[in-house]
Design a protein around this motif. Structure first.
Motif: not given
Length: 392
Positions: A183-202, A274-279
């Protein structure tokens, strides 16, 4: 009669097939009227025609960008002559003697009569559980990657239905990027370009846990919510984790019919997200339902877990909560919910500014669940469709 092979002969890149021809011209003080061979009439104001002159001195032949500025002619501009010449509308202008020539297919396409404007108004194919279970658009990954005609059919369905499923997709990590770039280029966000949806400890979002996710649109905290969302299933043998999808446009139209005041409240009263994160700290204020100038719902903005405190006039607080509760209650009704369990090789794509999505909780004791996701903006989808339509 004009040859259809000349249908592309305009100032832009578009093709305008000649389906009907103008028969005669009726001129007035501010506009002219074209009468077509099917009886339809089109009024074109002289200012509009002069503004849209396609000649090389008004539109760059290199960039197709407009050079002419309307302030350089009188607002009361008139033609010295208007005639049909080999089915083209040809105008000689008073004053500077400029000449304009308009392709009949282009004129018919851009007619701004009420009937023509209504016909051009895009109408989404809204759905509920019963409808989408029968007609979920499904396409084969290899066919789409190799054949632009299949790609165009896929994109049109994605535009109109707001959802589609690519099957038999290569499950190697990173394949998603190749699909999105069709289609076109990917929109990057604070979750990255590609993001992995799986359980993470942090985890910095509930999506990266095993918890149930309620129905929502992604990133309502942004001024412009992402358009298309891609979810590519790489692995899914955990118990639970089924996806639930709801057409927000269907919910909105049901509210307009059955709960008109609640519909009006959600389309006029703002909410804070609101979407509040450490960074990072993203915030946006706007209504849950966005309408265009014709009152058509064009965007849904909804995520209960990302709401900030309600900030509306005191006499609107209860009204807003009633409307918001109505919306949530409707999305929970089984008749509106499409439930689907992703299997490896499935790539679910949906309009994030229309389709609400959720996930049931899952248990990793019996297996793993790994999806990759990304976003591509709606503008890129529509642009790709138009470019493909020119060449196919």
């Amino acid at each position: 009669m004009i040859d259809n092979s000349a249908a592309f002969e305009t100032a832009g890149y578009g093709r305008y097939p000649v389906s009907h021809l103008p028969l005669r011209i009726e001129t007035g003080p501010e506009s002219l009227r074209l009468v077509w061979d099917d009886g339809r009439e089109s009024e074109f104001h002289y200012l509009w025609l002069r503004d849209n002159c396609p000649c090389a001195s008004c539109v760059s032949t290199l960039t197709r960008e407009q050079l002419f500025e309307i302030c350089d002619v009188s607002l009361s501009i008139q033609p010295s002559e208007a005639r049909l010449d080999d089915d083209y509308l040809t105008i000689q202008w008073l004053g500077d003697g400029h000449s304009s020539r308009f392709h009949p297919g282009w004129l018919r396409t851009h007619c701004y009569s009420e009937q023509a404007r209504a016909e051009r108004q895009w109408q989404p194919e809204i759905w509920d559980k019963a409808a989408i279970e029968v007609c979920l658009p499904k396409y084969d990954y290899a066919d789409m990657m190799q054949d632009d005609a299949v790609l165009l059919r896929w994109l049109r369905k994605l535009r109109d239905c707001g959802i589609s499923l690519l099957q038999n997709t290569d499950t190697r990590p990173g394949t998603l990027q190749q699909v999105a770039e069709r289609i076109s280029f990917i929109r990057e966000t604070n979750f990255g370009t590609l993001f992995d949806v799986r359980s993470k400890p942090d985890a910095n979002t509930a999506a990266y846990t095993t918890l149930r996710l309620p129905l929502h649109t992604d990133l309502p905290t942004r001024e412009l919510q992402p358009g298309l969302q891609f979810l590519h299933c790489l692995e899914n043998d955990a118990s639970g984790g089924e996806s639930i999808l709801v057409d927000g446009f269907r919910i909105a139209e049901h509210m307009r019919e059955e709960y008109p005041d609640d519909f009006a409240a959600l389309s006029r009263l703002p909410m804070d997200f609101y979407n509040k994160d450490r960074n990072s700290d993203y915030r946006f204020r706007g209504p849950a339902l966005v309408l265009d100038g014709q009152g058509t719902v064009i965007e849904v903005r909804f995520a209960n877990f990302l709401r900030g405190p309600l900030d509306v006039p005191a006499d609107q607080v209860v009204r807003h909560y009633r409307a918001y509760s109505t919306f949530i209650r409707l999305t929970r009704e089984p008749r509106f919910q499409f439930e689907y369990r992703l299997v490896p090789g499935d790539l679910l794509v949906f309009d994030n500014r229309r389709v609400l999505h959720a996930r049931r909780a899952f248990d990793l004791q019996q297996g793993q669940r790994h999806l990759q996701g990304c976003y591509v903006d709606r503008d890129e989808l529509l642009s790709r469709i138009r470019v493909l339509e020119r060449s196919l």
